[in-house]
Design a protein around this motif. Structure first.
Motif, PDB file in Angstrom:
ATOM      1  N   GLU A 119       0.817  -1.202   0.000  1.00 53.24           N
ATOM      2  CA  GLU A 119       0.000   0.000   0.000  1.00 53.24           C
ATOM      3  C   GLU A 119       0.856   1.260   0.000  1.00 53.24           C
ATOM      4  O   GLU A 119       0.501   2.261  -0.643  1.00 53.24           O
ATOM      5  CB  GLU A 119      -0.922  -0.002   1.220  1.00 53.24           C
ATOM      6  CG  GLU A 119      -2.009  -1.066   1.160  1.00 53.24           C
ATOM      7  CD  GLU A 119      -2.886  -1.053   2.394  1.00 53.24           C
ATOM      8  OE1 GLU A 119      -2.633  -0.210   3.295  1.00 53.24           O
ATOM      9  OE2 GLU A 119      -3.820  -1.872   2.481  1.00 53.24           O
ATOM     10  N   GLN A 152       1.943   1.805  -3.514  1.00 55.44           N
ATOM     11  CA  GLN A 152       0.839   2.322  -4.323  1.00 55.44           C
ATOM     12  C   GLN A 152       0.598   3.798  -4.040  1.00 55.44           C
ATOM     13  O   GLN A 152       0.360   4.590  -4.963  1.00 55.44           O
ATOM     14  CB  GLN A 152      -0.427   1.515  -4.043  1.00 55.44           C
ATOM     15  CG  GLN A 152      -0.376   0.090  -4.554  1.00 55.44           C
ATOM     16  CD  GLN A 152      -1.618  -0.699  -4.176  1.00 55.44           C
ATOM     17  OE1 GLN A 152      -2.445  -0.246  -3.370  1.00 55.44           O
ATOM     18  NE2 GLN A 152      -1.766  -1.886  -4.738  1.00 55.44           N
ATOM     19  N   MET A 153       0.633   4.179  -2.770  1.00 54.87           N
ATOM     20  CA  MET A 153       0.417   5.576  -2.412  1.00 54.87           C
ATOM     21  C   MET A 153       1.527   6.460  -2.971  1.00 54.87           C
ATOM     22  O   MET A 153       1.274   7.568  -3.465  1.00 54.87           O
ATOM     23  CB  MET A 153       0.335   5.716  -0.890  1.00 54.87           C
ATOM     24  CG  MET A 153      -0.026   7.118  -0.415  1.00 54.87           C
ATOM     25  SD  MET A 153      -0.396   7.191   1.345  1.00 54.87           S
ATOM     26  CE  MET A 153       1.163   6.685   2.029  1.00 54.87           C
ATOM     27  N   ARG A 170       0.755   6.968  -6.627  1.00 57.07           N
ATOM     28  CA  ARG A 170      -0.342   7.909  -6.859  1.00 57.07           C
ATOM     29  C   ARG A 170       0.120   9.352  -6.697  1.00 57.07           C
ATOM     30  O   ARG A 170      -0.131  10.211  -7.559  1.00 57.07           O
ATOM     31  CB  ARG A 170      -1.492   7.633  -5.873  1.00 57.07           C
ATOM     32  CG  ARG A 170      -2.140   6.281  -5.991  1.00 57.07           C
ATOM     33  CD  ARG A 170      -2.975   6.129  -7.243  1.00 57.07           C
ATOM     34  NE  ARG A 170      -3.751   4.913  -7.210  1.00 57.07           N
ATOM     35  CZ  ARG A 170      -3.297   3.705  -7.509  1.00 57.07           C
ATOM     36  NH1 ARG A 170      -2.040   3.558  -7.871  1.00 57.07           N
ATOM     37  NH2 ARG A 170      -4.090   2.651  -7.468  1.00 57.07           N
ATOM     38  N   ALA A 185      -7.485  11.854 -11.308  1.00 57.79           N
ATOM     39  CA  ALA A 185      -7.282  10.729 -10.391  1.00 57.79           C
ATOM     40  C   ALA A 185      -8.616  10.252  -9.813  1.00 57.79           C
ATOM     41  O   ALA A 185      -8.864   9.043  -9.699  1.00 57.79           O
ATOM     42  CB  ALA A 185      -6.332  11.137  -9.273  1.00 57.79           C
ATOM     43  N   LEU A 207     -10.175   6.527 -10.675  1.00 54.96           N
ATOM     44  CA  LEU A 207     -10.469   5.623  -9.562  1.00 54.96           C
ATOM     45  C   LEU A 207     -11.912   5.137  -9.625  1.00 54.96           C
ATOM     46  O   LEU A 207     -12.184   3.942  -9.459  1.00 54.96           O
ATOM     47  CB  LEU A 207     -10.194   6.327  -8.231  1.00 54.96           C
ATOM     48  CG  LEU A 207     -10.563   5.554  -6.961  1.00 54.96           C
ATOM     49  CD1 LEU A 207      -9.771   4.254  -6.866  1.00 54.96           C
ATOM     50  CD2 LEU A 207     -10.329   6.409  -5.723  1.00 54.96           C
ATOM     51  N   ARG A 263     -10.766  -1.118  -1.295  1.00 56.73           N
ATOM     52  CA  ARG A 263      -9.883  -0.289  -2.123  1.00 56.73           C
ATOM     53  C   ARG A 263     -10.472   1.098  -2.354  1.00 56.73           C
ATOM     54  O   ARG A 263      -9.764   2.108  -2.336  1.00 56.73           O
ATOM     55  CB  ARG A 263      -9.646  -0.995  -3.460  1.00 56.73           C
ATOM     56  CG  ARG A 263      -8.708  -0.229  -4.377  1.00 56.73           C
ATOM     57  CD  ARG A 263      -8.680  -0.820  -5.762  1.00 56.73           C
ATOM     58  NE  ARG A 263      -8.033   0.095  -6.699  1.00 56.73           N
ATOM     59  CZ  ARG A 263      -8.198   0.051  -8.004  1.00 56.73           C
ATOM     60  NH1 ARG A 263      -8.989  -0.874  -8.549  1.00 56.73           N
ATOM     61  NH2 ARG A 263      -7.592   0.908  -8.793  1.00 56.73           N
ATOM     62  N   TRP A 264     -11.780   1.168  -2.569  1.00 55.69           N
ATOM     63  CA  TRP A 264     -12.437   2.458  -2.788  1.00 55.69           C
ATOM     64  C   TRP A 264     -12.264   3.365  -1.569  1.00 55.69           C
ATOM     65  O   TRP A 264     -11.870   4.535  -1.690  1.00 55.69           O
ATOM     66  CB  TRP A 264     -13.905   2.238  -3.104  1.00 55.69           C
ATOM     67  CG  TRP A 264     -14.747   3.472  -3.029  1.00 55.69           C
ATOM     68  CD1 TRP A 264     -15.643   3.805  -2.064  1.00 55.69           C
ATOM     69  CD2 TRP A 264     -14.777   4.551  -3.977  1.00 55.69           C
ATOM     70  NE1 TRP A 264     -16.220   5.007  -2.328  1.00 55.69           N
ATOM     71  CE2 TRP A 264     -15.713   5.487  -3.499  1.00 55.69           C
ATOM     72  CE3 TRP A 264     -14.104   4.795  -5.162  1.00 55.69           C
ATOM     73  CZ2 TRP A 264     -15.994   6.674  -4.181  1.00 55.69           C
ATOM     74  CZ3 TRP A 264     -14.379   5.982  -5.843  1.00 55.69           C
ATOM     75  CH2 TRP A 264     -15.314   6.900  -5.351  1.00 55.69           C
ATOM     76  N   LYS A 266     -10.101   3.202   0.828  1.00 55.42           N
ATOM     77  CA  LYS A 266      -8.697   3.512   1.110  1.00 55.42           C
ATOM     78  C   LYS A 266      -8.180   4.588   0.169  1.00 55.42           C
ATOM     79  O   LYS A 266      -7.602   5.589   0.621  1.00 55.42           O
ATOM     80  CB  LYS A 266      -7.874   2.232   0.974  1.00 55.42           C
ATOM     81  CG  LYS A 266      -6.376   2.422   1.122  1.00 55.42           C
ATOM     82  CD  LYS A 266      -5.649   1.110   0.862  1.00 55.42           C
ATOM     83  CE  LYS A 266      -5.855   0.641  -0.565  1.00 55.42           C
ATOM     84  NZ  LYS A 266      -5.168  -0.630  -0.865  1.00 55.42           N
ATOM     85  N   GLU A 267      -8.408   4.422  -1.128  1.00 54.09           N
ATOM     86  CA  GLU A 267      -7.827   5.338  -2.090  1.00 54.09           C
ATOM     87  C   GLU A 267      -8.571   6.661  -2.151  1.00 54.09           C
ATOM     88  O   GLU A 267      -7.973   7.697  -2.462  1.00 54.09           O
ATOM     89  CB  GLU A 267      -7.779   4.679  -3.466  1.00 54.09           C
ATOM     90  CG  GLU A 267      -6.899   3.436  -3.506  1.00 54.09           C
ATOM     91  CD  GLU A 267      -6.543   3.012  -4.913  1.00 54.09           C
ATOM     92  OE1 GLU A 267      -6.667   3.851  -5.841  1.00 54.09           O
ATOM     93  OE2 GLU A 267      -6.130   1.855  -5.101  1.00 54.09           O
ATOM     94  N   TRP A 277      -7.043   8.683   0.478  1.00 59.38           N
ATOM     95  CA  TRP A 277      -5.747   9.216   0.040  1.00 59.38           C
ATOM     96  C   TRP A 277      -5.936  10.530  -0.714  1.00 59.38           C
ATOM     97  O   TRP A 277      -5.258  11.528  -0.444  1.00 59.38           O
ATOM     98  CB  TRP A 277      -5.029   8.216  -0.864  1.00 59.38           C
ATOM     99  CG  TRP A 277      -4.515   7.000  -0.173  1.00 59.38           C
ATOM    100  CD1 TRP A 277      -4.481   6.765   1.175  1.00 59.38           C
ATOM    101  CD2 TRP A 277      -3.946   5.839  -0.792  1.00 59.38           C
ATOM    102  NE1 TRP A 277      -3.940   5.531   1.428  1.00 59.38           N
ATOM    103  CE2 TRP A 277      -3.594   4.943   0.247  1.00 59.38           C
ATOM    104  CE3 TRP A 277      -3.692   5.472  -2.102  1.00 59.38           C
ATOM    105  CZ2 TRP A 277      -3.013   3.706  -0.002  1.00 59.38           C
ATOM    106  CZ3 TRP A 277      -3.115   4.246  -2.355  1.00 59.38           C
ATOM    107  CH2 TRP A 277      -2.773   3.371  -1.313  1.00 59.38           C
ATOM    108  N   LEU A 278      -6.870  10.519  -1.672  1.00 59.79           N
ATOM    109  CA  LEU A 278      -7.067  11.706  -2.495  1.00 59.79           C
ATOM    110  C   LEU A 278      -7.677  12.855  -1.708  1.00 59.79           C
ATOM    111  O   LEU A 278      -7.350  14.028  -1.937  1.00 59.79           O
ATOM    112  CB  LEU A 278      -7.943  11.355  -3.703  1.00 59.79           C
ATOM    113  CG  LEU A 278      -7.375  10.306  -4.666  1.00 59.79           C
ATOM    114  CD1 LEU A 278      -8.371   9.983  -5.767  1.00 59.79           C
ATOM    115  CD2 LEU A 278      -6.058  10.766  -5.270  1.00 59.79           C
TER     116      LEU A 278
END
Length: 533
Positions: A84, A87-88, A91, A117, A121, A142-143, A145-146, A149-150
Motif C-alpha cells: 500500500e 501504491q500511495m 499515486r 485521479a 479511480l 480499495r475504494w 482507502k484510495e 488518500w485523495l
C-alpha cells in the motif's frame, strides 16, 4: 673383549624390546577395532568417549522451527502495508509530476491531475457495477482507502480566521488561526455521507431473491421485453422477475431504494453545479463565442425564448430531444447564450464588441429564461455528458479545492444515476410482466363472458390476489384505458413514468450549498408534476 660382549648383549636386548613393542601396539589396535565394532552391533553397550562426542555434535544441529498463525498473519500484514505504501507513493508521484512521467514539466496542473485521479479511480471501481448487488469486499476496501488518500489533500487547504486566546495574566487577545476552507468544510462531510448512502443502498440488495439477471444472448432473455433504453448497451444483463411479477413488499422496497438514491442524485447534482458555477470561465471559451445570443441560439430558438409569454415546458416540447447528442447541443447553446448575455449586462461601454442594443431589463429577463431551461434540462436528463463550458472550466481550473469537490460530486452523481437506472430496469421488467399477465387474464375472461365487457375488465384487473400492479402502486387509474397501456409499453422512454416515480422525492438534509446563483437555488427542491389520480 668383555666390553664388546656387553655391548652386543645390549644390542640384542634393544632389538627384543622393539619386537615386543610392535606386537603390543598391534594388539591394542585390534582391541580398539573390536570395541568399536561391538558398539555398532550392540547399541546398548557402554559408549566410549569418541562416540559420545560424535553424538553431541549431531545433537547441536538446529531443528526446523514451527511458525505460528499469528506470525504468518503479522508477516502478511507487513507485506500488505509495504504494498500500500508503494501504491500511495505511485499515486502522489503522478500528482506531483502532473501525469508527465518524463519529469520535463510538461504535465497538467495539480488541480486537473487530481480531478483525473478521482475519475480514473471511480471508473476502475464502479465500471463493473452492472447489477443491483453489493460491492465485492476487496473493491469496497480499495475504494475507501484510495478515496481517503485523495481527500487527504483537502486537510491542508486552509484559510486564516480570527480567534480569541487567553494569556497567562487572564487577558484576552485576538490571534489568527488556520482552519479548513469554508466550502470544503461544508461539502466534504456531505459528500462522504452521500458516498456511504450509495454503498449502503447496494448492500441492501444482499439477500434479495425475487429477481435475477441473465445475459443478453441467453436463451432465457426475452427479446420482446428488452429495455428500449438499453438496446444499444449489449454488455448490460437483463433483469428477470417471477412470472407473476414482484411481490408487493419487493416493489415497495425497490421504490424506497429509488427514492433514497434520487435524493443522493439531486444533492450531488446541486453540489457539482454550484462548484462549476463558482469556477472562472476561461478566456479561451469566451473568445470562441459569437458576440450576440441570436447567433449562438439560432433564429428559431431565439424567438421562442424572447417571446412575450414564455413557457419553458412548452419550449422543450417543441425541441428535438430524441438523442443524447441533440440534448447536449441544446445545452451548449443555452449555456453559451447565458454567458454572452451576462457579459453584455456587465459591459459599461455600449460601443464595445460586447455592448448591447437591448435594454438591461429585457436582457436580464432573457437570461433568467435561459437559466430555467437549463435547470429543466439538467433535471430531466441527469445522465448527459458534460457541456463544452463545464469541460473548459475543469480543464483550465487552478483551484485544487474546487477540483476535489467537482470531481468527487461528479463521480457520486454518475454512480447514483447508474444505480437509479438499474432499479428502473427491474421496475420495468415487473411492469411488463404485470401487463402481460393482465392481458392474458382479460383475454380468458372475454372468451368466457363476451356479453359484459366492463365486468370482464374489472375481473381481469384482480386476477392475481394479494398482488398489486405497478399502475395501482403509482396511483394510475383504470380510466386510462387500453390506449394508455399501449403508450406505456416503452417504460423507460416514457417521461411521465419517471415523473410519477419521482413525485415523492424529498430534499436531502445536511447538504450545504452556496445560494449566490439564482438558477441553482431551486435545484434541490424541485418537484415533479403531481400524480394523476
Amino acid at each position: 673383549m668383555v666390553r664388546a660382549g656387553e655391548q652386543e648383549q645390549e644390542g640384542y636386548r634393544s632389538k627384543l624390546f622393539n619386537f615386543r613393542g610392535m606386537f603390543e601396539s598391534t594388539g591394542r589396535h585390534t582391541k580398539s577395532l573390536s570395541v568399536e565394532s561391538a558398539t555398532i552391533l550392540d547399541p546398548t553397550s557402554p559408549i566410549e568417549d569418541g562416540s559420545a562426542s560424535s553424538k553431541n555434535q549431531a545433537s547441536n544441529v538446529p531443528k526446523a522451527r514451527v511458525i505460528s498463525k499469528e506470525e504468518i498473519a503479522a508477516k502478511e500484514a507487513k507485506e500488505r502495508l509495504l504494498l500500500e505504501m508503494e501504491q500511495m507513493k505511485e499515486r502522489f508521484a503522478k500528482l506531483l509530476l502532473g501525469e508527465d512521467m518524463s519529469g520535463g514539466g510538461k504535465g497538467v496542473s495539480s488541480a486537473l491531475a487530481l480531478s483525473n485521479a478521482f475519475t480514473n479511480l471511480a471508473a476502475s471501481i464502479f465500471g463493473e457495477q452492472r447489477r443491483l448487488e453489493p460491492m465485492a469486499a476487496e473493491r469496497k476496501s480499495r475504494w475507501r482507502k484510495e478515496i481517503d488518500w485523495l481527500l487527504s489533500v483537502t486537510d491542508y487547504i486552509v484559510e486564516m480566521v480570527p480567534s480569541q486566546q487567553k494569556s497567562k495574566d487572564g487577558s484576552q487577545m485576538e490571534i489568527m488561526t488556520t482552519r479548513q476552507r469554508a466550502d470544503l468544510h461544508m461539502n466534504i462531510p456531505a459528500l462522504h455521507k452521500l458516498d456511504a448512502m450509495l454503498i449502503g443502498c447496494l448492500d441492501n440488495f444482499k439477500d434479495q431473491n425475487e429477481f435475477y439477471y441473465v445475459s443478453k444472448d441467453s436463451e432465457d432473455s426475452d427479446k420482446g421485453s428488452a429495455n428500449s433504453k438499453n438496446d444499444n448497451k449489449w454488455w448490460l444483463p437483463t433483469p428477470k422477475v417471477p412470472p407473476e411479477g414482484l411481490s408487493d413488499i419487493a416493489r415497495k422496497f425497490l421504490q424506497y431504494q429509488k427514492d433514497s438514491v434520487n435524493q443522493v442524485l439531486k444533492a450531488a447534482m446541486a453540489i457539482n453545479a454550484q462548484v462549476l458555477t463558482e469556477m472562472e470561465i476561461p478566456e479561451s471559451y469566451i473568445e470562441s463565442l459569437p458576440k450576440n445570443g441570436r447567433a449562438t441560439l439560432g433564429d428559431s430558438i431565439y424567438r421562442s425564448i424572447t417571446v412575450e409569454f414564455f413557457d419553458p415546458d412548452q419550449f422543450l416540447s417543441t425541441m428535438d430531444l430524441s438523442s443524447e447528442h441533440k440534448i447536449l447541443d441544446l445545452k451548449n447553446k443555452i449555456e453559451a447564450s447565458i454567458v454572452i448575455w451576462k457579459r453584455k449586462m456587465n459591459q459599461k461601454d455600449s460601443k464595445s464588441a460586447w455592448g448591447s442594443a437591448v435594454s438591461l431589463e429585457k436582457r436580464e429577463l432573457f437570461e433568467e429564461r435561459a437559466e430555467t431551461i437549463l435547470i429543466l434540462l439538467k433535471h430531466r436528463f441527469p445522465g448527459i455528458p458534460q457541456s463544452a463550458l463545464d469541460i473548459s472550466k475543469i480543464q483550465f481550473n487552478r483551484d485544487v479545492g474546487q477540483a476535489v469537490l467537482e470531481s468527487y460530486s461528479r463521480i457520486l452523481e454518475s454512480l447514483a444515476f447508474t444505480v437509479l437506472s438499474r432499479i428502473d430496469d427491474v421496475l420495468q421488467a415487473d411492469y411488463q410482466t404485470q401487463n402481460s399477465v393482465g392481458r392474458r387474464s382479460n383475454a380468458r375472461s372475454s372468451v368466457s363472458k363476451p356479453s359484459s365487457r366492463e365486468e370482464v375488465i374489472d375481473k381481469g384487473s384482480v386476477e392475481i390476489p394479494g398482488s398489486m400492479t405497478l399502475s395501482d402502486f403509482m396511483g394510475w387509474g383504470g380510466d386510462q384505458g387500453e390506449a394508455e397501456l399501449t403508450k406505456k409499453e416503452s417504460f423507460a422512454a416514457s417521461d411521465d413514468f419517471y415523473k410519477e416515480l419521482n413525485s415523492k422525492q424529498q430534499k436531502l438534509q445536511n447538504v450545504v450549498t452556496n445560494k449566490k446563483v439564482s438558477y441553482l437555488e431551486n435545484l434541490g427542491v424541485m418537484r415533479s408534476p403531481t400524480s394523476r389520480h
